[in-house]
Design an enzyme around this catalytic site. Structure first.
Site, PDB file in Angstrom:
ATOM      1  N   LYS A  22      19.602   7.553 -41.869  1.00  0.00           N
ATOM      2  CA  LYS A  22      18.705   8.715 -41.756  1.00  0.00           C
ATOM      3  C   LYS A  22      19.140   9.627 -40.613  1.00  0.00           C
ATOM      4  O   LYS A  22      19.223  10.846 -40.769  1.00  0.00           O
ATOM      5  CB  LYS A  22      17.261   8.241 -41.496  1.00  0.00           C
ATOM      6  CG  LYS A  22      16.324   9.361 -41.058  1.00  0.00           C
ATOM      7  CD  LYS A  22      14.913   8.890 -40.818  1.00  0.00           C
ATOM      8  CE  LYS A  22      14.633   8.316 -39.454  1.00  0.00           C
ATOM      9  NZ  LYS A  22      14.373   9.311 -38.376  1.00  0.00           N
ATOM     10  N   ASN A  23      19.426   9.031 -39.453  1.00  0.00           N
ATOM     11  CA  ASN A  23      19.657   9.857 -38.266  1.00  0.00           C
ATOM     12  C   ASN A  23      21.050  10.482 -38.212  1.00  0.00           C
ATOM     13  O   ASN A  23      21.358  11.233 -37.286  1.00  0.00           O
ATOM     14  CB  ASN A  23      19.368   9.053 -36.996  1.00  0.00           C
ATOM     15  CG  ASN A  23      17.870   8.851 -36.824  1.00  0.00           C
ATOM     16  OD1 ASN A  23      17.067   9.477 -37.524  1.00  0.00           O
ATOM     17  ND2 ASN A  23      17.487   7.977 -35.905  1.00  0.00           N
ATOM     18  N   ARG A 102      10.609  16.433 -36.044  1.00  0.00           N
ATOM     19  CA  ARG A 102      11.198  16.938 -34.823  1.00  0.00           C
ATOM     20  C   ARG A 102      12.660  17.353 -34.964  1.00  0.00           C
ATOM     21  O   ARG A 102      13.093  18.361 -34.406  1.00  0.00           O
ATOM     22  CB  ARG A 102      11.067  15.826 -33.789  1.00  0.00           C
ATOM     23  CG  ARG A 102      11.179  16.280 -32.408  1.00  0.00           C
ATOM     24  CD  ARG A 102      11.185  15.102 -31.489  1.00  0.00           C
ATOM     25  NE  ARG A 102      12.256  15.282 -30.551  1.00  0.00           N
ATOM     26  CZ  ARG A 102      12.187  16.055 -29.494  1.00  0.00           C
ATOM     27  NH1 ARG A 102      11.079  16.660 -29.193  1.00  0.00           N
ATOM     28  NH2 ARG A 102      13.209  16.207 -28.696  1.00  0.00           N
ATOM     29  N   CYS A 126       4.847  13.977 -29.947  1.00  0.00           N
ATOM     30  CA  CYS A 126       4.748  13.145 -31.139  1.00  0.00           C
ATOM     31  C   CYS A 126       4.284  11.779 -30.698  1.00  0.00           C
ATOM     32  O   CYS A 126       4.082  11.528 -29.515  1.00  0.00           O
ATOM     33  CB  CYS A 126       6.059  13.075 -31.889  1.00  0.00           C
ATOM     34  SG  CYS A 126       7.220  11.951 -31.180  1.00  0.00           S
ATOM     35  N   ARG A 131       8.667  14.044 -25.606  1.00  0.00           N
ATOM     36  CA  ARG A 131       9.902  14.483 -26.260  1.00  0.00           C
ATOM     37  C   ARG A 131      10.182  15.981 -26.114  1.00  0.00           C
ATOM     38  O   ARG A 131      10.127  16.742 -27.081  1.00  0.00           O
ATOM     39  CB  ARG A 131       9.893  14.063 -27.732  1.00  0.00           C
ATOM     40  CG  ARG A 131       9.720  12.570 -27.906  1.00  0.00           C
ATOM     41  CD  ARG A 131       9.829  12.133 -29.322  1.00  0.00           C
ATOM     42  NE  ARG A 131      11.193  12.083 -29.806  1.00  0.00           N
ATOM     43  CZ  ARG A 131      11.511  11.876 -31.077  1.00  0.00           C
ATOM     44  NH1 ARG A 131      10.567  11.731 -31.963  1.00  0.00           N
ATOM     45  NH2 ARG A 131      12.766  11.827 -31.446  1.00  0.00           N
ATOM     46  N   VAL A 133      12.300  19.638 -25.295  1.00  0.00           N
ATOM     47  CA  VAL A 133      13.569  20.189 -25.818  1.00  0.00           C
ATOM     48  C   VAL A 133      14.309  20.978 -24.736  1.00  0.00           C
ATOM     49  O   VAL A 133      15.201  21.753 -25.029  1.00  0.00           O
ATOM     50  CB  VAL A 133      13.346  21.082 -27.069  1.00  0.00           C
ATOM     51  CG1 VAL A 133      12.972  20.235 -28.272  1.00  0.00           C
ATOM     52  CG2 VAL A 133      12.312  22.167 -26.820  1.00  0.00           C
ATOM     53  N   LEU A 135      16.564  20.207 -22.634  1.00  0.00           N
ATOM     54  CA  LEU A 135      18.019  19.992 -22.535  1.00  0.00           C
ATOM     55  C   LEU A 135      18.762  20.655 -23.698  1.00  0.00           C
ATOM     56  O   LEU A 135      19.916  21.080 -23.550  1.00  0.00           O
ATOM     57  CB  LEU A 135      18.335  18.492 -22.470  1.00  0.00           C
ATOM     58  CG  LEU A 135      17.694  17.766 -21.269  1.00  0.00           C
ATOM     59  CD1 LEU A 135      17.975  16.273 -21.318  1.00  0.00           C
ATOM     60  CD2 LEU A 135      18.205  18.364 -19.957  1.00  0.00           C
ATOM     61  N   ASP A 316      15.195   2.293 -31.189  1.00  0.00           N
ATOM     62  CA  ASP A 316      14.691   2.272 -32.569  1.00  0.00           C
ATOM     63  C   ASP A 316      14.599   0.854 -33.152  1.00  0.00           C
ATOM     64  O   ASP A 316      14.136   0.681 -34.274  1.00  0.00           O
ATOM     65  CB  ASP A 316      15.569   3.145 -33.479  1.00  0.00           C
ATOM     66  CG  ASP A 316      15.420   4.632 -33.163  1.00  0.00           C
ATOM     67  OD1 ASP A 316      14.475   5.001 -32.452  1.00  0.00           O
ATOM     68  OD2 ASP A 316      16.270   5.414 -33.633  1.00  0.00           O
ATOM     69  N   ARG A 408       9.352   7.640 -44.499  1.00  0.00           N
ATOM     70  CA  ARG A 408      10.181   8.616 -43.791  1.00  0.00           C
ATOM     71  C   ARG A 408      11.569   8.046 -43.516  1.00  0.00           C
ATOM     72  O   ARG A 408      12.536   8.797 -43.459  1.00  0.00           O
ATOM     73  CB  ARG A 408       9.543   8.986 -42.448  1.00  0.00           C
ATOM     74  CG  ARG A 408       8.281   9.772 -42.587  1.00  0.00           C
ATOM     75  CD  ARG A 408       7.805  10.229 -41.238  1.00  0.00           C
ATOM     76  NE  ARG A 408       8.821  11.090 -40.623  1.00  0.00           N
ATOM     77  CZ  ARG A 408       8.669  11.726 -39.487  1.00  0.00           C
ATOM     78  NH1 ARG A 408       7.535  11.602 -38.818  1.00  0.00           N
ATOM     79  NH2 ARG A 408       9.610  12.490 -38.994  1.00  0.00           N
TER      80      ARG A 408
HETATM   81  C1  EPZ Z   1      17.074  10.625 -31.701  1.00  0.00           C
HETATM   82  O1  EPZ Z   1      15.975  11.391 -31.259  1.00  0.00           O
HETATM   83  C2  EPZ Z   1      16.608   9.864 -32.921  1.00  0.00           C
HETATM   84  N1  EPZ Z   1      16.193  10.802 -33.955  1.00  0.00           N
HETATM   85  C3  EPZ Z   1      15.472   8.924 -32.558  1.00  0.00           C
HETATM   86  O2  EPZ Z   1      15.119   8.160 -33.703  1.00  0.00           O
HETATM   87  C4  EPZ Z   1      15.943   7.973 -31.455  1.00  0.00           C
HETATM   88  O3  EPZ Z   1      14.876   7.153 -31.051  1.00  0.00           O
HETATM   89  C5  EPZ Z   1      16.477   8.767 -30.271  1.00  0.00           C
HETATM   90  O4  EPZ Z   1      17.504   9.696 -30.710  1.00  0.00           O
HETATM   91  C6  EPZ Z   1      17.055   7.903 -29.179  1.00  0.00           C
HETATM   92  O5  EPZ Z   1      18.098   7.115 -29.703  1.00  0.00           O
HETATM   93  C7  EPZ Z   1      17.080  11.301 -34.794  1.00  0.00           C
HETATM   94  O6  EPZ Z   1      18.268  11.090 -34.683  1.00  0.00           O
HETATM   95  C8  EPZ Z   1      16.563  12.163 -35.901  1.00  0.00           C
HETATM   96  P1  EPZ Z   1      16.943  12.006 -27.489  1.00  0.00           P
HETATM   97  P2  EPZ Z   1      16.160  12.536 -30.173  1.00  0.00           P
HETATM   98  O7  EPZ Z   1      17.112  13.481 -27.330  1.00  0.00           O
HETATM   99  O8  EPZ Z   1      17.497  13.145 -30.361  1.00  0.00           O
HETATM  100  C9  EPZ Z   1      14.571  12.943 -23.428  1.00  0.00           C
HETATM  101  C10 EPZ Z   1      13.652   7.234 -35.305  1.00  0.00           C
HETATM  102  O9  EPZ Z   1      12.730   6.365 -35.270  1.00  0.00           O
HETATM  103  N2  EPZ Z   1      14.841  14.375 -23.664  1.00  0.00           N
HETATM  104  O10 EPZ Z   1      18.161  11.158 -27.442  1.00  0.00           O
HETATM  105  O11 EPZ Z   1      14.981  13.409 -30.253  1.00  0.00           O
HETATM  106  C11 EPZ Z   1      13.614  12.368 -24.457  1.00  0.00           C
HETATM  107  O12 EPZ Z   1      12.287  12.647 -24.145  1.00  0.00           O
HETATM  108  C12 EPZ Z   1      13.786   8.291 -34.230  1.00  0.00           C
HETATM  109  O13 EPZ Z   1      14.464   7.314 -36.224  1.00  0.00           O
HETATM  110  C13 EPZ Z   1      14.513  15.292 -22.677  1.00  0.00           C
HETATM  111  O14 EPZ Z   1      13.982  14.943 -21.626  1.00  0.00           O
HETATM  112  O15 EPZ Z   1      16.123  11.693 -28.834  1.00  0.00           O
HETATM  113  C14 EPZ Z   1      13.956  10.903 -24.381  1.00  0.00           C
HETATM  114  O16 EPZ Z   1      13.302  10.334 -23.278  1.00  0.00           O
HETATM  115  C15 EPZ Z   1      12.649   8.318 -33.275  1.00  0.00           C
HETATM  116  N3  EPZ Z   1      14.769  16.621 -22.917  1.00  0.00           N
HETATM  117  C16 EPZ Z   1      15.464  10.900 -24.119  1.00  0.00           C
HETATM  118  O17 EPZ Z   1      15.753  12.214 -23.607  1.00  0.00           O
HETATM  119  C17 EPZ Z   1      15.349  17.048 -24.064  1.00  0.00           C
HETATM  120  O18 EPZ Z   1      15.549  18.266 -24.216  1.00  0.00           O
HETATM  121  C18 EPZ Z   1      16.336  10.653 -25.326  1.00  0.00           C
HETATM  122  O19 EPZ Z   1      15.915  11.484 -26.390  1.00  0.00           O
HETATM  123  C19 EPZ Z   1      15.695  16.112 -25.053  1.00  0.00           C
HETATM  124  C20 EPZ Z   1      15.437  14.763 -24.822  1.00  0.00           C
END
Ligand code: EPZ
Length: 429
Positions: A22-23, A102, A126, A131, A133, A135, A316, A408
């Site tokens: 999925k991801n 998201r 969520c 979460r 954005v 960055l 995950d 999902r």
């Molecule tokens: C991806 O989410 C995955 N989603 C998530 O899977 C997964 O849990 C996550 O990566 C971590 O491995 C998809 O790929 C669709 P991140 P993402 O940006 O990209 C912080 C599932 O169950 N952060 O790596 O949104 C954030 O809050 C889902 O399939 C900021 O602070 O995760 C978190 O603490 C859920 N600012 C950390 O970074 C930002 O601008 C990592 O989040 C972006 C992120």
């Protein structure tokens, strides 16, 4: 609303085919926006999130064709989809759509890179945490986009196109890395991404972008270098197998006992999780066809695990491991470092008789001799599936409500488990 009904206590034996990830599918579909030619994706899983993203891309003017059955295929194979963003008619992604998923925020990168502007709703909080954005926005700014936030929307403008730059992420972010890669692919000049996410899905997206004509080196390491190109073309790409689905079924087998081949699974995508399962008393055997997971009558050993970005133990799989450890012969500790609020499954596991104490980001799980079935529900995908794993080992009947969360991210969950002997069925209402 559909429910899943499970009667626990059956061991699992047989073969479970692992679907496309999925991801990886979601960002790959979004990458289709980068070119006016057709991107063909194979091994696409049948998931509610994929359908939702089809709608969102459709709103931008993307045509998506789902190929029919081919000789030798049955309903178990992933699908082939053709994504054609020949003309982008709308560069706005509205709140109603982005708030439901998201990852759809990521359309901002290809839209601004190719069209010079994008207006995308902020995704909002969520169930697993705030979460932000910030960055992702920082990455686009480093590539020369002007960013404005207005009425809950992020408006990105680069009328003369993006230009290469240095992006140093203060924290590993998968979505930030996808965004940076897609934007940099069409930017003028060189982009260096430091502290990039090393997740296999990032590598899969980079591989696909390179087949589309991008010039990306270092994906899978913490430093990625992108030489921008003026245009990308269509290609054909098969989505890599889903490591989280793999780990989930591996934990289900560890929970019930039995012997199952996870077909098409690739051990290197989740080595740390497989090592944890081996430590807990499961036999993990890589084969030519996938990964065989077996556990005989012996009990489960407790483990101490901390989630971390790849190659660490994936967040995950945290909920699923916690479900498993509720039956260990002793006390386990699981620390969640990626998301601050990813413990909704704890209260629901407690309804089945689990003993779990939460202290900040760490859960202490005291293994119990038996779980007892109950009605449960969860508010996110991985938490929901952890309840399925617990239900497979609980005495009597467990019903998991709000099945749309499972739909999902897990393709044909109940069929895959039932084919291996689980007493599990979907009740549609
Ligand atoms: C991806 O989410 C995955 N989603 C998530 O899977 C997964 O849990 C996550 O990566 C971590 O491995 C998809 O790929 C669709 P991140 P993402 O940006 O990209 C912080 C599932 O169950 N952060 O790596 O949104 C954030 O809050 C889902 O399939 C900021 O602070 O995760 C978190 O603490 C859920 N600012 C950390 O970074 C930002 O601008 C990592 O989040 C972006 C992120």
């Amino acid at each position: 609303m559909d429910r899943i009904r499970i009667v626990g206590g059956q061991r699992l034996h047989g073969t479970i085919p692992i679907s496309g990830a999925k991801n990886a599918t979601l960002p790959l579909m979004i990458a289709g926006l980068l070119t006016d030619e057709t991107l063909i994706l194979e091994n696409v899983p049948r998931l509610a999130d994929v359908v939702q993203l089809q709608r969102i891309l459709g709103n931008h003017g993307v045509d998506i064709m789902i190929a029919g059955k081919r000789a030798g295929e049955n309903g178990d194979n992933g699908r082939t989809i053709h994504i054609s963003a020949k003309t982008i008619v709308d560069t706005t992604a509205p709140y109603e759509m982005v708030s439901r998923m998201r990852a759809s925020f990521w359309v901002i990168a290809p839209l601004v890179a190719r069209m010079g502007e994008a207006k995308v709703s902020m995704p909002g909080g969520c169930a697993i945490g705030t979460r932000p954005v910030d960055l992702l926005i920082m990455a686009l700014e480093k590539l020369g986009a002007d960013i404005e936030i207005e009425g809950g929307y992020v408006i990105a403008r680069a009328p003369k196109g993006l230009r290469g730059g240095e992006i140093a992420f203060p924290k590993v972010t998968v979505g930030g890395t996808h965004t940076a890669l897609m934007a940099a692919a069409l930017a003028r000049g060189t982009t260096v991404i430091e502290n990039a996410a090393r997740e296999p899905e990032v590598v899969d997206v980079a591989d696909c972008l390179n087949k589309m004509g991008a010039n990306i080196a270092g994906a899978g390491t913490a430093r990625i270098v992108v030489e921008g190109v003026s245009r990308l073309h269509g290609t054909r790409h098969a989505v890599l197998p889903d490591r989280i689905e793999t780990g989930t079924y591996a934990m289900a087998v560890a929970m019930t006992g039995g012997d199952v081949l996870l077909q098409n699974a690739r051990p290197e995508l989740l080595q740390v999780a497989l090592d944890v399962l081996a430590k807990a008393g499961t036999t993990v055997t890589p084969t030519n066809e996938g990964i065989r997971i077996a556990r005989n009558g012996a009990g489960l050993e407790p483990v101490d695990v901390t989630t971390a970005p790849f190659p660490g133990f994936p967040t995950d799989l945290q909920a699923q491991l916690m479900a498993l450890m509720t039956r260990a012969k002793g006390t386990s500790h699981i620390t969640e470092t990626i998301f601050e609020n990813r413990f909704m499954h704890v209260q629901e596991l407690a309804r089945l008789g689990a003993r779990i104490q939460l202290d900040g980001d760490t859960a202490t799980i005291e293994g119990v001799a038996r779980l007892k079935g109950a009605p449960v529900m969860a508010t996110d995908l991985r938490a929901s599936v952890s309840l399925v794993i617990a239900g497979l080992a609980a005495e009597g009947e467990t019903t998991v409500n709000r099945v749309y969360h499972l739909d999902r991210g897990f393709e044909r969950l109940e069929q895959k488990l039932a084919a291996c002997g689980a007493a599990i069925e979907r009740i549609s209402e």
